[in-house]
Motif scaffolding. Structure first.
Motif, PDB file in Angstrom:
ATOM      1  N   GLN A 129      69.384  77.270 -20.251  1.00  0.00           N
ATOM      2  CA  GLN A 129      69.960  78.295 -21.127  1.00  0.00           C
ATOM      3  C   GLN A 129      71.268  77.858 -21.762  1.00  0.00           C
ATOM      4  N   LEU A 130      71.883  76.801 -21.239  1.00  0.00           N
ATOM      5  CA  LEU A 130      73.130  76.294 -21.821  1.00  0.00           C
ATOM      6  C   LEU A 130      72.880  75.219 -22.865  1.00  0.00           C
ATOM      7  N   LEU A 131      71.619  74.882 -23.087  1.00  0.00           N
ATOM      8  CA  LEU A 131      71.281  73.811 -24.021  1.00  0.00           C
ATOM      9  C   LEU A 131      70.883  74.337 -25.395  1.00  0.00           C
ATOM     10  N   PHE A 166      79.405  67.694 -11.475  1.00  0.00           N
ATOM     11  CA  PHE A 166      79.644  68.518 -12.662  1.00  0.00           C
ATOM     12  C   PHE A 166      78.519  69.543 -12.836  1.00  0.00           C
ATOM     13  N   THR A 167      77.267  69.079 -12.751  1.00  0.00           N
ATOM     14  CA  THR A 167      76.139  69.987 -12.888  1.00  0.00           C
ATOM     15  C   THR A 167      76.117  71.000 -11.750  1.00  0.00           C
ATOM     16  N   ALA A 168      76.504  70.586 -10.551  1.00  0.00           N
ATOM     17  CA  ALA A 168      76.547  71.515  -9.415  1.00  0.00           C
ATOM     18  C   ALA A 168      77.502  72.672  -9.698  1.00  0.00           C
ATOM     19  N   SER A 169      78.663  72.362 -10.281  1.00  0.00           N
ATOM     20  CA  SER A 169      79.634  73.420 -10.587  1.00  0.00           C
ATOM     21  C   SER A 169      79.115  74.336 -11.698  1.00  0.00           C
ATOM     22  N   VAL A 170      78.464  73.746 -12.708  1.00  0.00           N
ATOM     23  CA  VAL A 170      77.901  74.550 -13.797  1.00  0.00           C
ATOM     24  C   VAL A 170      76.751  75.414 -13.284  1.00  0.00           C
ATOM     25  N   PHE A 171      75.956  74.875 -12.377  1.00  0.00           N
ATOM     26  CA  PHE A 171      74.846  75.616 -11.768  1.00  0.00           C
ATOM     27  C   PHE A 171      75.379  76.888 -11.102  1.00  0.00           C
ATOM     28  N   ARG A 172      76.448  76.754 -10.323  1.00  0.00           N
ATOM     29  CA  ARG A 172      77.014  77.913  -9.623  1.00  0.00           C
ATOM     30  C   ARG A 172      77.582  78.932 -10.606  1.00  0.00           C
ATOM     31  N   GLU A 173      78.226  78.446 -11.663  1.00  0.00           N
ATOM     32  CA  GLU A 173      78.813  79.351 -12.652  1.00  0.00           C
ATOM     33  C   GLU A 173      77.744  80.098 -13.447  1.00  0.00           C
ATOM     34  N   THR A 174      76.626  79.428 -13.710  1.00  0.00           N
ATOM     35  CA  THR A 174      75.578  79.987 -14.577  1.00  0.00           C
ATOM     36  C   THR A 174      74.638  80.911 -13.821  1.00  0.00           C
ATOM     37  N   PHE A 175      74.166  80.448 -12.667  1.00  0.00           N
ATOM     38  CA  PHE A 175      73.203  81.225 -11.888  1.00  0.00           C
ATOM     39  C   PHE A 175      73.938  81.979 -10.772  1.00  0.00           C
ATOM     40  N   ARG A 176      74.577  83.076 -11.146  1.00  0.00           N
ATOM     41  CA  ARG A 176      75.417  83.816 -10.202  1.00  0.00           C
ATOM     42  C   ARG A 176      74.619  84.343  -9.008  1.00  0.00           C
ATOM     43  N   SER A 177      73.363  84.739  -9.256  1.00  0.00           N
ATOM     44  CA  SER A 177      72.561  85.300  -8.163  1.00  0.00           C
ATOM     45  C   SER A 177      72.116  84.245  -7.157  1.00  0.00           C
ATOM     46  N   LEU A 178      72.315  82.964  -7.486  1.00  0.00           N
ATOM     47  CA  LEU A 178      71.899  81.880  -6.592  1.00  0.00           C
ATOM     48  C   LEU A 178      73.089  81.230  -5.894  1.00  0.00           C
ATOM     49  N   SER A 179      74.212  81.927  -5.896  1.00  0.00           N
ATOM     50  CA  SER A 179      75.440  81.345  -5.339  1.00  0.00           C
ATOM     51  C   SER A 179      75.323  81.039  -3.852  1.00  0.00           C
TER      52      SER A 179
END
Length: 405
Positions: A129-131, A166-179
């Motif tokens: 979704q960020l692409l 970097f992707t790990a941090s973006v993953f956490r920021e983007t998919f809040r329900s998967l924190s």
């Protein structure tokens, strides 16, 4: 023997495809039974390892459209992968223990329909979704359910790996329900054996470059606007304006990368870059190549003074690793994956994404001939220590074994 099936949307020659092929080869060497399933595969536009009959590539669903009049790409990518998953589960008769899927997570619920529940490993290169951009209300409405599905189905995987911190941090920021879901970092590797084999018979660049070329820069990326390939051309123009006429005469840039005539953006952007080169009066010092062979790519990497890696916030980026293994320094944007692969001032330079910043770094290689040799050797050592296929193979196999226990 652990049986692993890879599911990938389009097995072309991009960075994601490189990782999938390397992962398949790595697990095969560990004694696993491996197959790659995809919705599109062209033997004339692929990585050479996929031509090996011992690495089966099964293509189903290529008759489904990829878009409608150039629109709805994401929707049809989802539909095609759902079809591949349905075919695998209900009609193929293939037995497997683990599914390795990436890029499109919507196939995971379908894989759950298997009579005997199998484990699913999802490799996240970057949240899809960020692409894409959402410049209109219609586009926002179109993407809303797709984005929701991406997050929901990604969380259904038994294990999630990402390609960088970097992707790990973006993953956490983007998919809040998967924190609450743990993600491990599995850096892409380099199949150095393939590079070594190609290097032994490395072809020359005679006939490709102008006579008298003394300093070669290389941009290696798909013909996509998000890769910011225009920056390489603008940096070359800025560099030439700061050199003497004698120095300018030996400077050349090769822009090479994945090109698929089926992808409208590839066709359009290739034309845009050629127009920009003419506008900047660079037509005599730039060579454009579309989908170069693996052998030519390796020859270019070995023959270049530096690679210009222009994407910003790149998820990881395998090109800097490939370049460093070929003793070629890297000039990259100081964000995203290159912060973890390139050591600034040691294996290359990390710069702001401006023509001025890139041209200053490029000038160092023009005026200091020894620099690219020293940085090149340092780069190769870094790849051997941190990004070897052996380390990647052991780590990935460990995850596969953990899933099957």
């Amino acid at each position: 023997m652990v049986r692993v099936v890879f599911l990938h949307p389009d097995l072309g020659i991009g960075g994601a495809e490189r990782l999938v092929v390397d992962a398949a080869v790595a697990l095969k060497r560990q004694g696993c039974s491996v197959q790659i399933w995809t919705a599109h595969y062209d033997p004339t536009h692929c990585f050479s390892e996929t031509l090996d009959p011992d690495l089966p590539v099964i293509c189903v669903g290529d008759w489904l459209p990829t878009s409608v009049f150039g629109y709805l790409h994401a929707l049809f990518a989802y539909l095609r992968m759902i079809y591949v998953a349905l075919y695998l589960v209900f009609f193929s008769g293939v037995e497997y223990d683990v599914i390795f899927c990436d890029q499109v997570s919507v196939c995971i619920p379908v894989l759950r329909l298997s009579r005997h529940r199998k484990k699913v490993l999802f490799y996240c290169h970057f949240p899809d979704q960020l692409l894409t951009q959402r410049k209109s209300t219609l586009k926002k409405l179109y993407r809303a359910p797709i984005d929701w599905l991406e997050e929901r189905t990604t969380g259904m995987a038994d294990m999630i790996l990402v390609n960088s911190q970097f992707t790990a941090s973006v993953f956490r920021e983007t998919f809040r329900s998967l924190s609450n879901i743990h993600t491990d970092v599995l850096y892409p590797s380099l199949n150095t054996r393939t590079f070594d084999l190609l290097a032994t018979g490395v072809q020359g660049l005679e006939g490709l470059l102008p006579k008298g070329t003394s300093c070669l820069f290389l941009s290696l990326n798909r013909y996509e606007r998000k890769k910011n390939l225009a920056l390489a051309l603008e940096a070359l123009a800025a560099l030439r304006s700061n050199l003497t006429s004698d120095q300018r005469a030996g400077i050349h840039l090769v822009v090479a990368g994945g090109y698929d005539h089926r992808v409208i953006e590839n066709v359009q952007h290739y034309t845009e870059l050629r127009v920009l080169a003419d506008k900047l009066s660079l037509e005599d010092c730039v060579t454009f190549l579309r989908s170069p062979s693996d052998a030519l790519k390796v020859a270019l990497l070995w023959g270049s003074n530096a690679v210009l890696y222009t994407p910003s916030r790149e998820h990881f980026g395998i090109v800097p690793v490939e370049a460093m293994y070929c003793c070629c320094p890297v000039i990259a944007v100081n964000s995203g994956g290159p912060l973890e692969s390139v050591v600034d001032g040691e294996t290359g330079f990390l710069c702001e994404p401006t023509a001025e910043a890139f041209s200053k770094a490029m000038k160092r290689f023009v005026t200091e001939p020894q620099l690219y040799r020293d940085m090149g050797q340092a780069g190769k050592r870094r790849v051997q220590d941190k990004f070897s296929l052996q380390a990647f193979s052991h780590q990935l196999y460990g995850y596969i074994v953990r899933l099957t226990q």
